[in-house]
Design an enzyme around this catalytic site. Structure first.
Site, PDB file in Angstrom:
ATOM      1  N   PRO A 108     -17.093  38.783   7.994  1.00 16.91           N
ATOM      2  CG  PRO A 108     -16.160  40.297   6.579  1.00 16.91           C
ATOM      3  CD  PRO A 108     -16.570  40.132   7.987  1.00 16.91           C
ATOM      4  CD  GLU A 109     -15.749  33.332  11.249  1.00 17.15           C
ATOM      5  OE1 GLU A 109     -15.135  32.258  11.235  1.00 17.15           O
ATOM      6  OE2 GLU A 109     -16.665  33.589  12.045  1.00 17.15           O
ATOM      7  CG  HIS A 152     -22.096  53.170   6.394  1.00 15.20           C
ATOM      8  ND1 HIS A 152     -21.582  54.098   7.274  1.00 15.20           N
ATOM      9  CD2 HIS A 152     -23.320  52.859   6.843  1.00 15.20           C
ATOM     10  CE1 HIS A 152     -22.485  54.325   8.224  1.00 15.20           C
ATOM     11  NE2 HIS A 152     -23.544  53.592   7.975  1.00 15.20           N
ATOM     12  NE  ARG A 198     -18.712  47.061  14.457  1.00 14.59           N
ATOM     13  CZ  ARG A 198     -18.534  46.026  15.260  1.00 14.59           C
ATOM     14  NH1 ARG A 198     -19.031  44.865  14.935  1.00 14.59           N
ATOM     15  NH2 ARG A 198     -17.850  46.156  16.357  1.00 14.59           N
ATOM     16  NE  ARG A 236      -1.139  29.317  22.284  1.00 11.96           N
ATOM     17  CZ  ARG A 236      -1.075  30.377  21.478  1.00 11.96           C
ATOM     18  NH1 ARG A 236      -0.096  30.487  20.601  1.00 11.96           N
ATOM     19  NH2 ARG A 236      -1.978  31.316  21.541  1.00 11.96           N
TER      20      ARG A 236
END
Length: 270
Positions: free
Chosen positions: A2-3, A91, A110, A151
């Site tokens: 998921p983003e 899960h 996970r 950066r």
DNA sequence: CATCGGACCTGTTAGC
DNA sequence: TGCTAACAGGTCCGAT
């Protein structure tokens, strides 16, 4: 998985079933997530009315009067709204049982996700120091350019840094950099202001469009009603190593940046 | 402060 | 076909 688009898809999917409902109970089958689910969480929630479901970065906030539940889907988590008689599968770690008779079920193979508590009036440490929302008013090319001064790290890592801008993970970083014509390994401080303006526009556009497609389903992402996302078909570079660039026809190449696979077109991206 | 590597955990897939 | 190793969308934390 998921983003930001997947988390937003999840928020939109669960909100109509959760907002305005009262919590009957919280069932925790597996407490050992990214951080232990607080033992007091069930007690805090019982009998509370969930007023709203908000998203901040990739976190979902279920707001009640005394505080909010903070849910993160990690890399493999999903939330589904189910009838109470749907059998528990592997899960299925947490159920939020609602007075509607339905329940919100959290599955996360996970276990990189989390369920935490944030008392009303406070901001959890996880939510402090986050950068602006990419679809909000304060995110633009100037912001990126300013923050990139000095950066030396790769621009892809910079774009995925949640202190710079939230919600952009490996997939959408690769896609946005492709659209902007910027090589992922280029030092963040060595990208021009103009190109950051273009990049910010592409980040915005690609996230907004992916939300309309219900997110990207690669392996196991499913929205709360069980349907997959359809953005995968539109990915230009992610997962397409060795295939032809859709712009120039050249071979897409994969390099590892910050231990993450980063596919790009060496001809189109500099 | 910026950057890097390791850590958390399990399932799938690539390679031998 | 079967075993092993590498890899997977996130991000915190500690060391440098």
């Amino acid at each position: 998985m998921p983003e930001l688009p997947e988390v937003e898809t999840t928020r939109r999917g669960i909100a109509p079933h959760v907002a305005g409902r009262t919590v009957r109970e919280l069932v925790v089958r597996q407490r050992a997530l990214r951080w232990p689910v607080p033992k007091a969480l069930a007690e805090r929630l019982r009998g509370q009315r969930i007023e709203s479901v908000e998203r901040r970065a990739k976190y979902l906030l279920l707001h009640a009067a005394p505080g909010a539940v903070i849910v993160h889907l990690g890399m493999s988590g999903s939330l589904r709204v189910l009838a109470p008689d749907v059998p528990v599968r592997a899960h299925d770690h947490v159920d939020l049982v609602l007075d509607s008779g339905k329940l919100l079920r959290f599955n996360d193979p996970r276990r990189f996700g989390c369920w935490l508590w944030q008392p009303a009036g406070s901001t959890h440490a996880l939510l402090r120091g986050l950068g602006p929302e990419p679809l909000g008013d304060t995110f633009d090319g100037d912001h990126l350019w300013q923050r990139a001064r000095g950066r030396k790290g790769p621009v892809k890592n910079f774009l995925m840094d949640q202190k710079i801008v939230v919600g952009v993970g490996n997939i959408y970083a690769a896609e946005a950099l492709f659209r902007a014509g910027i090589a992922p390994g280029r030092a963040a401080g060595r990208v021009s202001r103009d190109r950051y303006v273009a990049l910010a526009g592409h980040v915005r556009a690609i996230l907004a469009h992916a939300i309309t497609r219900g997110g990207t389903t690669l392996r196991d992402f499913i929205s709360p009603d069980g349907s997959p996302g359809y953005f995968e078909q539109e990915l230009a570079v992610y997962g397409r190593e060795g295939e032809a660039c859709r712009a120039c026809g050249g071979d897409l190449r994969s390099v590892r940046i910050g231990a993450r696979a980063s596919v790009y077109c060496p001809r189109c991206q500099r």
